[in-house]
Enzyme design. Structure first.
Site, PDB file in Angstrom:
ATOM      1  N   HIS A   1      32.503  34.820  37.746  1.00  0.00           N
ATOM      2  CA  HIS A   1      33.072  33.755  36.923  1.00  0.00           C
ATOM      3  C   HIS A   1      32.064  33.092  35.986  1.00  0.00           C
ATOM      4  CE1 HIS A   1      36.152  34.267  39.895  1.00  0.00           C
ATOM      5  NE2 HIS A   1      36.914  33.346  39.344  1.00  0.00           N
TER       6      HIS A   1
ATOM      7  N   CYS B   1      32.681  42.120  41.739  1.00  0.00           N
ATOM      8  CA  CYS B   1      32.492  40.933  42.578  1.00  0.00           C
ATOM      9  C   CYS B   1      31.122  40.975  43.268  1.00  0.00           C
ATOM     10  CB  CYS B   1      33.607  40.913  43.615  1.00  0.00           C
ATOM     11  SG  CYS B   1      33.575  39.490  44.688  1.00  0.00           S
TER      12      CYS B   1
ATOM     13  N   GLU C   1      38.641  29.211  36.997  1.00  0.00           N
ATOM     14  CA  GLU C   1      40.031  29.653  37.221  1.00  0.00           C
ATOM     15  C   GLU C   1      41.012  28.703  36.518  1.00  0.00           C
ATOM     16  OE1 GLU C   1      41.420  32.098  39.682  1.00  0.00           O
ATOM     17  OE2 GLU C   1      39.429  33.023  39.807  1.00  0.00           O
TER      18      GLU C   1
ATOM     19  N   CYS D   1      27.765  35.606  40.081  1.00  0.00           N
ATOM     20  CA  CYS D   1      29.192  35.490  40.377  1.00  0.00           C
ATOM     21  C   CYS D   1      29.934  35.856  39.105  1.00  0.00           C
ATOM     22  CB  CYS D   1      29.510  34.049  40.788  1.00  0.00           C
ATOM     23  SG  CYS D   1      31.267  33.732  40.945  1.00  0.00           S
TER      24      CYS D   1
ATOM     25  N   ASP E   1      37.709  43.301  41.744  1.00  0.00           N
ATOM     26  CA  ASP E   1      37.180  41.944  41.924  1.00  0.00           C
ATOM     27  C   ASP E   1      38.109  41.181  42.865  1.00  0.00           C
ATOM     28  OD1 ASP E   1      35.317  39.794  41.325  1.00  0.00           O
ATOM     29  OD2 ASP E   1      36.995  38.834  40.313  1.00  0.00           O
ATOM     30  N   SER E   2      37.597  40.086  43.403  1.00  0.00           N
ATOM     31  CA  SER E   2      38.432  39.246  44.268  1.00  0.00           C
ATOM     32  C   SER E   2      39.564  38.590  43.469  1.00  0.00           C
ATOM     33  CB  SER E   2      37.569  38.177  44.929  1.00  0.00           C
ATOM     34  OG  SER E   2      36.868  37.452  43.931  1.00  0.00           O
TER      35      SER E   2
HETATM   36  N1  DGL Z   1      34.248  37.315  42.385  1.00  0.00           N
HETATM   37  C1  DGL Z   1      33.437  36.459  43.201  1.00  0.00           C
HETATM   38  C2  DGL Z   1      31.958  36.810  43.042  1.00  0.00           C
HETATM   39  O1  DGL Z   1      31.536  37.387  42.047  1.00  0.00           O
HETATM   40  C3  DGL Z   1      33.665  34.992  42.886  1.00  0.00           C
HETATM   41  C4  DGL Z   1      35.009  34.449  43.304  1.00  0.00           C
HETATM   42  C5  DGL Z   1      35.247  34.481  44.783  1.00  0.00           C
HETATM   43  O2  DGL Z   1      34.689  33.650  45.527  1.00  0.00           O
HETATM   44  O3  DGL Z   1      36.005  35.332  45.205  1.00  0.00           O
HETATM   45  O4  DGL Z   1      31.185  36.526  43.930  1.00  0.00           O
END
Ligand code: DGL
Length: 245
Positions: free
Chosen positions: A182, A70, A150, A180, A7-8
């Site tokens: 999050h 992600c 976050e 997403c 993930d990011s």
């Molecule tokens: N992990 C990213 C997603 O699911 C969200 C956070 C980001 O912008 O990196 O799109």
């Protein structure tokens, strides 16, 4: 089976949570690119470059499968990642679409997709759903939810006013795709903003359904071992994991 989850940043832990609950794997190697999160406001070439660099990290481990938790990476970099790896790389978008198909959502029901700017601009969810005949779709960039999560803000006035801002023109959808990583963490607040009847499609649960349908996986008797790595502040990420998981 040993898998990687990429993930990011921290958000992919929401997918790990679902994977751990079902105990399908011997080991999960989690890598969050916390040095460069968020990916959502970045452009396609940057997202692809970062994602290919993450593959280099996973070269240190002998994984059988990589899940890109992600959505932003899933929207842009899957093809390139698969071309450069000797194990399959799965994204969450196809799984999310499959979850819609497997639910009680009819083709003319209102579906709201919420995701980062990059994911919405890619139109990946929208295109796939339209190909399947769903035609009452609204796609909305809701990137502000990412820093709130976050910060550990899962409810309360700031989140409420952010929801009022984003959803000011939205009428009650039948389903919301949480596009997403999050967003599952604010699922309760989203559910109470709309209604208990609204179906929330969550990547973690969607990928589980997808794995069960495409791979012959059964719960293990031994608990899944989780190892967490990050490109920055791994201690912080492990603390978030302790709180969330
Ligand atoms: N992990 C990213 C997603 O699911 C969200 C956070 C980001 O912008 O990196 O799109």
């Amino acid at each position: 089976m040993k898998i990687g989850v990429f993930d990011s940043g921290a958000g992919g832990l929401s997918v790990v949570k679902s994977l751990l609950e079902h105990n399908l794997f011997d080991e999960i190697i989690y890598y969050g690119d916390t040095a460069r999160v968020p990916y959502g406001p970045k452009d396609k070439n940057t997202i692809i470059r970062y994602s290919l660099e993450a593959l280099e990290f996973f070269n240190n481990f002998d994984i059988d499968l990589l899940i890109t938790a992600c959505n932003t990476v899933s929207a842009y970099a899957l093809e390139e990642m698969n071309a450069q790896s000797h194990y399959p790389v799965l994204g969450v978008i196809e799984a999310g679409v499959m979850a819609v198909e497997n639910s009680f959502i009819r083709k003319d029901d209102a579906i709201l997709i919420i995701a980062t700017r990059a994911t919405i601009n890619s139109k990946r969810y929208e295109k796939r759903l339209k190909e399947l005949g769903y035609h009452n779709i609204v796609a909305l960039q809701t990137g502000l939810f990412v820093p709130l999560v976050e910060e550990g803000i899962f409810g309360g006035e700031i989140l409420d006013s952010t929801m009022r801002y984003y959803f000011r023109d939205i009428t009650e959808p039948k389903a919301i795709i949480l596009g997403c990583t999050h967003f599952p963490l604010i699922a309760k607040s989203l559910q109470s903003y709309f209604s208990n009847e609204t179906i929330l499609v969550h990547s973690g649960e969607a990928i589980l359904e997808y794995l069960e349908a495409h791979y012959n996986l059964f719960p293990k008797s031994k608990e899944t071992e989780l190892k967490i790595f990050a490109s920055d502040n791994v201690v912080g990420l492990r603390k978030i994991a302790d709180d969330w998981l």
